[in-house]
Design an enzyme around this catalytic site. Structure first.
Site, mmCIF file in Angstrom:
data_model
loop_
_atom_site.group_PDB
_atom_site.id
_atom_site.type_symbol
_atom_site.label_atom_id
_atom_site.label_comp_id
_atom_site.label_asym_id
_atom_site.label_seq_id
_atom_site.Cartn_x
_atom_site.Cartn_y
_atom_site.Cartn_z
ATOM 1 N N GLY A 193 -4.611 -4.150 -3.991
ATOM 2 C CA GLY A 193 -5.624 -3.292 -4.109
ATOM 3 C C GLY A 193 -4.742 -1.880 -4.499
ATOM 4 O O GLY A 193 -4.144 -1.333 -3.604
ATOM 5 N N HIS A 194 -4.749 -1.437 -5.795
ATOM 6 C CA HIS A 194 -4.170 -0.618 -6.161
ATOM 7 C C HIS A 194 -4.887 0.654 -6.658
ATOM 8 O O HIS A 194 -5.773 0.397 -7.734
ATOM 9 C CB HIS A 194 -3.070 -0.970 -7.406
ATOM 10 C CG HIS A 194 -2.099 -2.022 -7.072
ATOM 11 N ND1 HIS A 194 -0.897 -2.503 -7.879
ATOM 12 C CD2 HIS A 194 -1.763 -2.443 -5.901
ATOM 13 C CE1 HIS A 194 -0.223 -3.333 -7.279
ATOM 14 N NE2 HIS A 194 -0.735 -3.332 -5.974
ATOM 15 N N LYS A 235 1.681 2.388 -5.060
ATOM 16 C CA LYS A 235 2.225 1.877 -6.233
ATOM 17 C C LYS A 235 1.564 2.076 -7.501
ATOM 18 O O LYS A 235 1.760 2.402 -8.620
ATOM 19 C CB LYS A 235 2.548 0.278 -6.024
ATOM 20 C CG LYS A 235 3.409 -0.148 -5.019
ATOM 21 C CD LYS A 235 3.715 -1.593 -4.961
ATOM 22 C CE LYS A 235 2.382 -2.231 -4.364
ATOM 23 N NZ LYS A 235 2.052 -2.080 -2.973
ATOM 24 N N ASP A 285 0.741 -1.210 0.074
ATOM 25 C CA ASP A 285 0.033 0.075 -0.093
ATOM 26 C C ASP A 285 0.796 1.429 0.056
ATOM 27 O O ASP A 285 0.499 2.230 0.610
ATOM 28 C CB ASP A 285 -0.777 -0.007 1.093
ATOM 29 C CG ASP A 285 -1.882 -1.154 1.169
ATOM 30 O OD1 ASP A 285 -2.015 -1.465 0.027
ATOM 31 O OD2 ASP A 285 -2.235 -1.523 2.253
ATOM 32 N N GLN A 305 2.014 -5.926 -3.329
ATOM 33 C CA GLN A 305 2.435 -6.148 -1.820
ATOM 34 C C GLN A 305 3.662 -5.250 -1.503
ATOM 35 O O GLN A 305 3.800 -4.191 -2.170
ATOM 36 C CB GLN A 305 2.603 -7.648 -1.522
ATOM 37 C CG GLN A 305 1.405 -8.364 -1.368
ATOM 38 C CD GLN A 305 0.767 -8.793 -2.454
ATOM 39 O OE1 GLN A 305 1.490 -9.304 -3.428
ATOM 40 N NE2 GLN A 305 -0.439 -8.617 -2.853
HETATM 41 P P1 GDP Z 1 -0.757 0.405 -3.340
HETATM 42 O O1 GDP Z 1 -1.443 -0.918 -2.983
HETATM 43 O O2 GDP Z 1 0.844 0.457 -3.283
HETATM 44 O O3 GDP Z 1 -1.230 0.781 -4.876
HETATM 45 O O4 GDP Z 1 -1.501 1.671 -2.655
HETATM 46 P P2 GDP Z 1 -2.944 1.812 -2.172
HETATM 47 O O5 GDP Z 1 -3.790 2.228 -3.222
HETATM 48 O O6 GDP Z 1 -3.475 0.414 -1.414
HETATM 49 O O7 GDP Z 1 -3.078 2.739 -1.003
HETATM 50 C C1 GDP Z 1 -2.403 3.874 -1.165
HETATM 51 C C2 GDP Z 1 -3.503 5.273 -0.833
HETATM 52 O O8 GDP Z 1 -2.814 6.480 -0.818
HETATM 53 C C3 GDP Z 1 -4.699 5.340 -1.996
HETATM 54 O O9 GDP Z 1 -5.709 5.721 -1.369
HETATM 55 C C4 GDP Z 1 -3.855 6.421 -2.902
HETATM 56 O O10 GDP Z 1 -4.942 7.157 -3.626
HETATM 57 C C5 GDP Z 1 -3.308 7.280 -1.812
HETATM 58 N N1 GDP Z 1 -2.159 8.162 -2.128
HETATM 59 C C6 GDP Z 1 -1.045 7.586 -2.927
HETATM 60 N N2 GDP Z 1 -0.006 8.766 -3.223
HETATM 61 C C7 GDP Z 1 -0.493 9.532 -2.239
HETATM 62 C C8 GDP Z 1 0.072 10.872 -1.835
HETATM 63 O O11 GDP Z 1 1.181 11.173 -2.263
HETATM 64 N N3 GDP Z 1 -0.638 11.558 -0.752
HETATM 65 C C9 GDP Z 1 -2.081 11.313 -0.347
HETATM 66 N N4 GDP Z 1 -2.361 11.973 0.561
HETATM 67 N N5 GDP Z 1 -2.575 9.899 -0.578
HETATM 68 C C10 GDP Z 1 -1.710 9.253 -1.637
HETATM 69 P P1 IMO Z 2 -1.017 -4.119 -2.378
HETATM 70 O O1 IMO Z 2 -0.385 -4.534 -3.695
HETATM 71 C C1 IMO Z 2 -0.849 -4.543 1.983
HETATM 72 C C2 IMO Z 2 -0.907 -8.581 3.689
HETATM 73 C C3 IMO Z 2 -2.210 -9.042 4.422
HETATM 74 C C4 IMO Z 2 -1.661 -10.157 5.432
HETATM 75 C C5 IMO Z 2 -0.453 -10.796 4.527
HETATM 76 C C6 IMO Z 2 -0.869 -12.104 3.902
HETATM 77 O O2 IMO Z 2 -2.142 -3.346 -2.434
HETATM 78 O O3 IMO Z 2 0.137 -3.455 -1.807
HETATM 79 P P2 IMO Z 2 -2.547 -12.832 1.845
HETATM 80 O O4 IMO Z 2 -3.895 -12.368 1.437
HETATM 81 O O5 IMO Z 2 -1.468 -12.466 0.777
HETATM 82 O O6 IMO Z 2 -2.136 -14.221 2.348
HETATM 83 O O7 IMO Z 2 -2.075 -12.070 3.291
HETATM 84 O O8 IMO Z 2 -0.329 -9.880 3.365
HETATM 85 N N1 IMO Z 2 -1.182 -8.292 2.299
HETATM 86 C C7 IMO Z 2 -1.236 -6.647 1.871
HETATM 87 N N2 IMO Z 2 -1.038 -5.658 2.773
HETATM 88 N N3 IMO Z 2 -1.253 -4.439 0.805
HETATM 89 C C8 IMO Z 2 -1.283 -5.629 -0.189
HETATM 90 O O9 IMO Z 2 -1.128 -5.330 -1.554
HETATM 91 C C9 IMO Z 2 -1.409 -6.921 0.380
HETATM 92 N N4 IMO Z 2 -1.500 -8.166 -0.018
HETATM 93 C C10 IMO Z 2 -1.658 -8.864 1.319
HETATM 94 O O10 IMO Z 2 -3.004 -8.135 5.049
HETATM 95 O O11 IMO Z 2 -1.116 -9.297 6.691
HETATM 96 MG MG MG Z 3 -2.792 -1.626 -1.845
#
Ligand code: GDP
Ligand code: IMO
Ligand code: MG
Length: 421
Positions: A39-40, A15, A12, A221
């Site tokens: 979840g991107h 990415k 998270d 991840q």
């Molecule tokens: P990912 O899994 O690495 O793609 O990240 P996620 O989408 O799960 O979580 C990142 C969250 O931070 C999302 O809600 C994005 O919209 C938000 N986000 C990304 N970059 C920034 C930033 O520079 N500032 C803020 N405030 N939010 C951001």
């Molecule tokens: P993105 O790509 C954050 C975590 C889960 C759990 C562990 C194992 O959005 O960054 P799994 O379902 O893979 O067996 O879970 O890894 N986890 C993540 N945490 N971002 C993710 O993906 C994750 N994918 C798995 O919360 O702790």
């Molecule tokens: Mg994510």
């Protein structure tokens, strides 16, 4: 040429946003591991969309998106994602390819994930319950179904054999939940999947490479969730680090140019497991609130803490990071004081290395304080205009890691990314 973009923490890191930003510089965006646990989040025309298995290049016309062999694919989630992408007017079938070697998640994998977590009780991993662990277990256990099997006449009987094996395991674990609704959905989704471009991923990508095409491998991840190098056993079941690109796409290591690592300006983790810099009280709560730290896949509140340079330097080492992106820097705008972790006290002994075991020991972070910038930076577009206190914070991080922050993200929007000269 292949560049890799991956997370350096516990996932998270932002990415999705960064891949979407860099996508116009590439011809192909390819996922090499993970599955619906990811979840991107992207903003397209100001509207939020969360991708789980479809690569984050899908909103750009003329960019090929490949689901690589290292991914475990859930047809049900995939069908839903396609519907959501389609609501943006994207013809997803045009640019989306799936490797025939990609492994499939079946409904009983999800049930097994749930049963396994229930059996672990308080020691549960905090899995996303998407069936990731059981699907990768079947891959290494050599029992699984791959996307290419869909095109063969014995798919149905092989599916039923796998299902029967899983049912025995579920019976042994005392799992009695009715999953027939999931199975119905799955059958429909399998038909949907058959209509996609199912390719020999390794030939497909290497042919494009030999034509001089530019590829970005999109990690899911984060490095601290890597099955080998993460905080085992509280990890996911794939190699999330740059090495996973070679096995997850069929690309040779010398084809990789940059490894772009993404880190938040602080740290989060969702699910169980060690997190040395975690903040339990008010500061952690404030970070969660301002950063809106709730899982993009499960909605669970993310645990929050200060940036952990011990873990980050370890991640830079195992990935061979050449460029850094720091996201969510704007979330720190209102803090008077910031802290960074420079070493750990492991059972009282100071070390700046990641220990073999991170649970069953006491890890106390050694923290260094910095002055906060206490200024809204979200509309800054030029690195020179960044506050001095922020430059000091980032300079320290650069020196500690031996890699420089080249990009600073200061908001979720596409345009909120500053290139550091
Ligand atoms: P990912 O899994 O690495 O793609 O990240 P996620 O989408 O799960 O979580 C990142 C969250 O931070 C999302 O809600 C994005 O919209 C938000 N986000 C990304 N970059 C920034 C930033 O520079 N500032 C803020 N405030 N939010 C951001
Ligand atoms: P993105 O790509 C954050 C975590 C889960 C759990 C562990 C194992 O959005 O960054 P799994 O379902 O893979 O067996 O879970 O890894 N986890 C993540 N945490 N971002 C993710 O993906 C994750 N994918 C798995 O919360 O702790
Ligand atoms: Mg994510």
């Amino acid at each position: 040429m292949v560049d890799v973009l991956l997370g350096l923490q516990w996932g998270d890191e932002g990415k999705g946003k960064i891949v979407d930003y860099f996508a116009p510089n590439y011809d192909i965006i390819a996922r090499f591991q993970g599955g619906p646990n990811a979840g991107h989040t992207l903003y397209v025309d100001g509207k939020k969309v969360v991708l789980h298995q479809i690569p984050s290049g899908i909103f750009h016309d003329n960019i090929i998106n490949l689901v690589g062999n290292g991914v475990v694919l859930d047809a049900v989630t995939f069908k839903k994602e396609c519907a959501s992408v389609s609501s943006f007017g994207v013809d997803y079938k045009k640019n989306l390819y799936i490797s025939e070697r990609t492994h499939m998640i079946v409904p009983t994998h999800r049930a097994l994930d749930k049963a396994s977590e229930l059996a672990k009780g308080n020691d549960k991993i905090g899995s996303t319950l998407k069936g990731i662990g059981p699907a990768y277990m079947d891959k290494t256990g050599r029992n699984a179904l791959r996307v290419g099997d869909l095109l063969h006449k014995d798919f149905k009987s092989n599916y039923l054999k796998l299902r029967e094996k899983h049912q025995k395991l579920l019976d042994g674990m005392g799992f009695t939940e009715d999953i027939s609704a999931w199975e119905e959905e799955f059958q429909e989704a399998v038909e949907f999947l058959r209509g996609f471009k199912i390719v020999k991923g390794e030939y497909f990508i290497n042919n494009l490479l030999s034509q001089g095409k530019r590829i970005m491998a999109e990690g899911a991840q984060g490095s601290m969730l890597d099955v080998d190098f993460g905080t085992f056993p509280f990890v996911t079941s794939s190699n999330t680090i740059s090495a996973g690109v070679c096995t997850g796409l069929g690309i040779a290591p010398q084809k990789i140019r940059d490894v772009i690592g993404v880190t938040k300006a602080y740290c989060t983790r969702v699910g169980s497991g060690p997190f040395p810099t975690e903040l339990h009280e008010e500061v952690g709560e404030t970070l969660r609130k301002i950063g809106n730290e709730f899982g993009a896949t499960t909605g669970r509140p993310r645990r929050c803490g200060w940036i952990d340079l011990v873990a980050l330097r370890f991640a830079c080492m195992v990935n061979g990071v050449t460029k850094l992106v720091m996201t969510k820097s704007d979330v720190l705008d209102s803090f008077k004081e910031l802290q960074v972790c420079t070493s750990y006290k492991v059972d009282g002994e100071e070390s700046n290395e990641i220990p073999f075991q991170m649970n069953n020991v006491t890890i106390e972070p050694v923290l260094k304080s910095f002055k906060g910038w206490e200024q809204d930076i979200s509309s800054i577009r030029d690195a020179a205009a960044l506050p001095e206190a922020m430059k000091t914070y980032i300079d320290f991080i650069n020196k500690y890691l031996g890699v420089n922050v080249d990009y600073i993200s200061n908001g979720p929007g596409r345009e909120q990314l500053i290139t550091v000269a």
